[in-house]
Design a protein around this motif. Structure first.
Motif, PDB file in Angstrom:
ATOM      1  N   MET A 160     -13.436 -11.247 -32.886  1.00  0.00           N
ATOM      2  CA  MET A 160     -13.922 -11.672 -31.581  1.00  0.00           C
ATOM      3  C   MET A 160     -12.758 -11.939 -30.625  1.00  0.00           C
ATOM      4  O   MET A 160     -12.798 -11.537 -29.456  1.00  0.00           O
ATOM      5  CB  MET A 160     -14.775 -12.937 -31.735  1.00  0.00           C
ATOM      6  N   LYS A 161     -11.711 -12.608 -31.115  1.00  0.00           N
ATOM      7  CA  LYS A 161     -10.550 -12.881 -30.265  1.00  0.00           C
ATOM      8  C   LYS A 161      -9.896 -11.590 -29.796  1.00  0.00           C
ATOM      9  O   LYS A 161      -9.521 -11.442 -28.628  1.00  0.00           O
ATOM     10  CB  LYS A 161      -9.522 -13.731 -31.027  1.00  0.00           C
ATOM     11  N   GLU A 162      -9.767 -10.628 -30.720  1.00  0.00           N
ATOM     12  CA  GLU A 162      -9.174  -9.339 -30.358  1.00  0.00           C
ATOM     13  C   GLU A 162     -10.062  -8.595 -29.365  1.00  0.00           C
ATOM     14  O   GLU A 162      -9.559  -7.925 -28.456  1.00  0.00           O
ATOM     15  CB  GLU A 162      -8.955  -8.503 -31.618  1.00  0.00           C
ATOM     16  N   SER A 163     -11.378  -8.736 -29.526  1.00  0.00           N
ATOM     17  CA  SER A 163     -12.308  -8.116 -28.575  1.00  0.00           C
ATOM     18  C   SER A 163     -12.125  -8.698 -27.180  1.00  0.00           C
ATOM     19  O   SER A 163     -12.145  -7.970 -26.176  1.00  0.00           O
ATOM     20  CB  SER A 163     -13.758  -8.322 -29.021  1.00  0.00           C
ATOM     21  N   LEU A 164     -11.973 -10.021 -27.120  1.00  0.00           N
ATOM     22  CA  LEU A 164     -11.742 -10.679 -25.828  1.00  0.00           C
ATOM     23  C   LEU A 164     -10.453 -10.185 -25.186  1.00  0.00           C
ATOM     24  O   LEU A 164     -10.411  -9.883 -23.987  1.00  0.00           O
ATOM     25  CB  LEU A 164     -11.673 -12.196 -26.024  1.00  0.00           C
ATOM     26  N   VAL A 165      -9.412 -10.103 -25.986  1.00  0.00           N
ATOM     27  CA  VAL A 165      -8.132  -9.619 -25.463  1.00  0.00           C
ATOM     28  C   VAL A 165      -8.275  -8.171 -24.983  1.00  0.00           C
ATOM     29  O   VAL A 165      -7.808  -7.812 -23.893  1.00  0.00           O
ATOM     30  CB  VAL A 165      -7.022  -9.732 -26.530  1.00  0.00           C
ATOM     31  N   ALA A 166      -8.931  -7.330 -25.799  1.00  0.00           N
ATOM     32  CA  ALA A 166      -9.124  -5.918 -25.430  1.00  0.00           C
ATOM     33  C   ALA A 166      -9.966  -5.789 -24.168  1.00  0.00           C
ATOM     34  O   ALA A 166      -9.730  -4.918 -23.320  1.00  0.00           O
ATOM     35  CB  ALA A 166      -9.780  -5.175 -26.581  1.00  0.00           C
ATOM     36  N   TYR A 167     -10.959  -6.675 -24.041  1.00  0.00           N
ATOM     37  CA  TYR A 167     -11.859  -6.678 -22.876  1.00  0.00           C
ATOM     38  C   TYR A 167     -11.064  -6.869 -21.584  1.00  0.00           C
ATOM     39  O   TYR A 167     -11.284  -6.169 -20.587  1.00  0.00           O
ATOM     40  CB  TYR A 167     -12.874  -7.793 -23.065  1.00  0.00           C
ATOM     41  N   PHE A 168     -10.119  -7.817 -21.609  1.00  0.00           N
ATOM     42  CA  PHE A 168      -9.306  -8.059 -20.415  1.00  0.00           C
ATOM     43  C   PHE A 168      -8.141  -7.085 -20.320  1.00  0.00           C
ATOM     44  O   PHE A 168      -7.666  -6.786 -19.216  1.00  0.00           O
ATOM     45  CB  PHE A 168      -8.798  -9.500 -20.409  1.00  0.00           C
ATOM     46  N   LEU A 169      -7.709  -6.562 -21.454  1.00  0.00           N
ATOM     47  CA  LEU A 169      -6.644  -5.565 -21.457  1.00  0.00           C
ATOM     48  C   LEU A 169      -7.060  -4.325 -20.675  1.00  0.00           C
ATOM     49  O   LEU A 169      -6.262  -3.766 -19.912  1.00  0.00           O
ATOM     50  CB  LEU A 169      -6.290  -5.199 -22.903  1.00  0.00           C
ATOM     51  N   VAL A 208      -3.905   2.969 -24.491  1.00  0.00           N
ATOM     52  CA  VAL A 208      -4.953   2.100 -25.041  1.00  0.00           C
ATOM     53  C   VAL A 208      -5.959   1.732 -23.950  1.00  0.00           C
ATOM     54  O   VAL A 208      -7.170   1.771 -24.163  1.00  0.00           O
ATOM     55  CB  VAL A 208      -4.333   0.828 -25.669  1.00  0.00           C
ATOM     56  N   VAL A 209      -5.455   1.366 -22.779  1.00  0.00           N
ATOM     57  CA  VAL A 209      -6.345   1.021 -21.657  1.00  0.00           C
ATOM     58  C   VAL A 209      -7.234   2.211 -21.297  1.00  0.00           C
ATOM     59  O   VAL A 209      -8.439   2.061 -21.073  1.00  0.00           O
ATOM     60  CB  VAL A 209      -5.519   0.575 -20.430  1.00  0.00           C
ATOM     61  N   HIS A 210      -6.634   3.393 -21.265  1.00  0.00           N
ATOM     62  CA  HIS A 210      -7.400   4.607 -20.960  1.00  0.00           C
ATOM     63  C   HIS A 210      -8.504   4.824 -22.000  1.00  0.00           C
ATOM     64  O   HIS A 210      -9.645   5.140 -21.650  1.00  0.00           O
ATOM     65  CB  HIS A 210      -6.452   5.809 -20.922  1.00  0.00           C
TER      66      HIS A 210
END
Length: 226
Positions: A160-169, A208-210
């Motif tokens: 979940m934490k990684e998902s949150l980071v990826a979400y804003f990333l 990664v963002v792409h």
């Protein structure tokens, strides 16, 4: 047979009355004059035509909710003027089953809407549909639950934490900005991003963002399927 109740605050439209009378599969069972004291409806129609001309928006939404509360299965077609199109979203949210703009040619269109609405079809002016699509696109861009679902659909299983980071990333935020958004230390965010890179198996922040943006647009699944 569509049984129709017509509600209006202004004089009842002769065009509407004529168009309904011409249809063998429709029956007008009543005309109700709207007043600010609310609606008293004794009939049980399949369809209600609510002409909103000269009715304030709060009263329109209250009337729709009242009609739905009295008969959850009734289909409410809201008739609006051009100046009321900006209120369309509030009218839809109140429970209107279709929305039609009062224009010179709206009589024939209204007949088609009455016939199609009973088959669970929804009609709204094109400008309203475009507004809805724009809102849906914005919701898709900013919905964390949908983002997590897209990750799983593409075989990416992260915490979940990684998902949150990826979400804003994927919003191109810097590490410090991500840390501020989710109340983590910047060093912790950097560790999570490193783990995301490994699990996605893509190098480089830009790549990664792409990829994450492709996930949200569903293009990854479509490209792989092709």
């Amino acid at each position: 047979m569509a049984t129709i109740l017509y509600i209006s605050k202004t004089p009842f439209s002769k065009l509407i009355l004529q168009k309904i009378e011409e249809q063998t599969e429709m029956e007008l069972i009543g005309c109700v004059l709207y007043t600010t004291n609310g609606l008293v409806i004794e009939e049980k129609p399949n369809v209600v035509l609510l002409d909103t001309e000269s009715i304030a928006l709060p009263e329109v939404t209250a009337a729709i909710k009242q009609l739905k509360a009295a008969n959850p299965f009734v289909k409410v077609i809201t008739i609006v003027g051009a100046s009321q199109l900006d209120d369309s979203m509030a009218i839809i949210e109140a429970g209107s089953d279709s929305l039609i703009e009062k224009r010179p040619d709206y009589g024939d269109k209204l007949v088609l809407v009455i016939l199609s609405i009973q088959d669970a079809h929804y009609y709204a002016p094109s400008s309203v549909i475009l507004d809805l699509l724009e809102r849906l696109e914005e919701l898709k861009k900013d919905n964390l639950d949908l983002f997590r679902k897209r990750l799983v659909e593409n075989g990416i299983h992260i915490s979940m934490k990684e998902s949150l980071v990826a979400y804003f990333l994927r919003k191109n935020l810097r590490n410090s900005e991500i840390a501020e958004c989710i109340q983590l230390r910047e060093g912790t965010v950097k560790v999570h991003i490193s783990q995301i890179y490994k699990k996605i198996n893509i190098r480089g922040r830009k790549n990664v963002v792409h990829y994450l943006n492709k996930i949200m647009s569903n293009r990854v699944c479509i490209e792989e399927a092709n």
